[in-house]
Design a protein around this motif. Structure first.
Motif, PDB file in Angstrom:
ATOM      1  N   PHE A  10       0.803  -1.220   0.000  1.00  0.00           N
ATOM      2  CA  PHE A  10       0.000   0.000   0.000  1.00  0.00           C
ATOM      3  C   PHE A  10       0.839   1.274   0.000  1.00  0.00           C
ATOM      4  O   PHE A  10       1.852   1.366   0.705  1.00  0.00           O
ATOM      5  N   ILE A  12       0.359   5.229   1.252  1.00  0.00           N
ATOM      6  CA  ILE A  12      -0.357   5.700   2.454  1.00  0.00           C
ATOM      7  C   ILE A  12      -1.225   6.918   2.149  1.00  0.00           C
ATOM      8  O   ILE A  12      -2.452   6.872   2.259  1.00  0.00           O
ATOM      9  N   LEU A  16      -4.622   5.152   2.182  1.00  0.00           N
ATOM     10  CA  LEU A  16      -5.085   4.699   3.497  1.00  0.00           C
ATOM     11  C   LEU A  16      -5.669   5.856   4.298  1.00  0.00           C
ATOM     12  O   LEU A  16      -6.692   5.697   4.970  1.00  0.00           O
ATOM     13  N   VAL A  89      -9.039   8.892   8.201  1.00  0.00           N
ATOM     14  CA  VAL A  89      -8.878   7.562   7.611  1.00  0.00           C
ATOM     15  C   VAL A  89     -10.043   7.371   6.643  1.00  0.00           C
ATOM     16  O   VAL A  89     -11.190   7.647   6.988  1.00  0.00           O
ATOM     17  N   ILE A  93     -11.293   1.429   5.359  1.00  0.00           N
ATOM     18  CA  ILE A  93      -9.878   1.030   5.380  1.00  0.00           C
ATOM     19  C   ILE A  93      -9.622   0.010   6.493  1.00  0.00           C
ATOM     20  O   ILE A  93      -9.002  -1.034   6.266  1.00  0.00           O
ATOM     21  N   LEU A  97      -8.378  -3.876   5.803  1.00  0.00           N
ATOM     22  CA  LEU A  97      -7.088  -4.376   6.272  1.00  0.00           C
ATOM     23  C   LEU A  97      -7.268  -5.536   7.252  1.00  0.00           C
ATOM     24  O   LEU A  97      -6.525  -6.522   7.200  1.00  0.00           O
ATOM     25  N   PRO A 209     -12.477   1.027  -0.534  1.00  0.00           N
ATOM     26  CA  PRO A 209     -11.370   0.163  -0.118  1.00  0.00           C
ATOM     27  C   PRO A 209     -11.722  -1.324  -0.102  1.00  0.00           C
ATOM     28  O   PRO A 209     -10.884  -2.166  -0.438  1.00  0.00           O
TER      29      PRO A 209
END
Length: 215
Positions: A10, A12, A16, A89, A93, A97, A209
């Motif tokens: 990823f 960032i 993210l 965020v 996300i 994850l 995401p």
């Protein structure tokens, strides 16, 4: 049909976490203070192309004199970090994850243009950073995106098969770096400042995401 992805690397910023309002207005404020002025068209281009690359590369893109880069970069980052309350965020996300981290045979990593101390701040602030087995920062390679070096370093550190590896990013430089590294590219359209630039050549399009979980 593509093989199922097992290695997820990823970016960032813009992928993210949403940091554009933390970094970019601050950059233009500091540049103006040092006598650098831009047209509306130039400002738009710099917002699209200067976000998500190293600070030095962004300032070179802005045609800053080499002698001015270091002091401007330091001032820019100092101002940016007074605006951390502007960072969010992206929705989904954490769920994405968490889900990927539980998938059998899956590895998660980061390849970012952030400096090492910035990544350390990121790690302290977001619990999900603990899910990344490997983190490559801008200080770990001599060349940076759009060169493939950061992604290649992450692939090597993971001992990953490029055929089952995807890089997730939000900019044209992320896309170029991924394909130059011989891995798939997932376009984070939900966070991109210029989604049209990455739609056509991406291997996967992420409207949200959690779309990544289909890879």
């Amino acid at each position: 049909m593509m093989a199922q992805m097992k290695n997820f690397i990823f970016d960032i910023d813009g992928t993210l976490i949403n940091t554009i309002d933390m970094y970019m207005p601050a950059m233009f404020e500091v540049l103006a203070k040092h006598g650098y002025q831009y047209t509306e068209e130039e400002t738009d281009r710099l917002n699209k192309e200067g976000f998500g690359i190293t600070a030095d590369d962004a300032l070179r893109l802005a045609k800053v004199k080499e002698a001015d880069i270091r002091p401007i970069q330091e001032e820019w980052f100092h101002l940016s970090y007074t605006r951390q309350d502007r960072v969010t965020v992206f929705p989904e996300i954490k769920e994405m994850l968490d889900d990927l981290s539980k998938r059998a045979g899956t590895q998660l990593a980061v390849a970012t243009s952030k400096l090492a101390y910035e990544y350390a701040k990121f790690q302290r602030q977001y619990y999900f950073a603990d899910l990344f087995k490997v983190a490559i920062t801008s200080e770990d390679t001599k060349k940076h995106k759009p060169a493939p070096d950061p992604i290649l370093a992450a692939v090597k550190a993971l001992d990953a098969d490029p055929n089952t590896t995807v890089y997730v990013g939000d900019t044209i430089n992320d896309l170029k770096a991924a394909h130059a590294a011989g891995v798939k590219f997932a376009a984070a359209l939900y966070g991109s400042a210029d989604p049209d630039s990455i739609k056509e050549a991406a291997d996967y399009l992420l409207q949200t995401p959690t779309d990544l979980e289909k890879c």
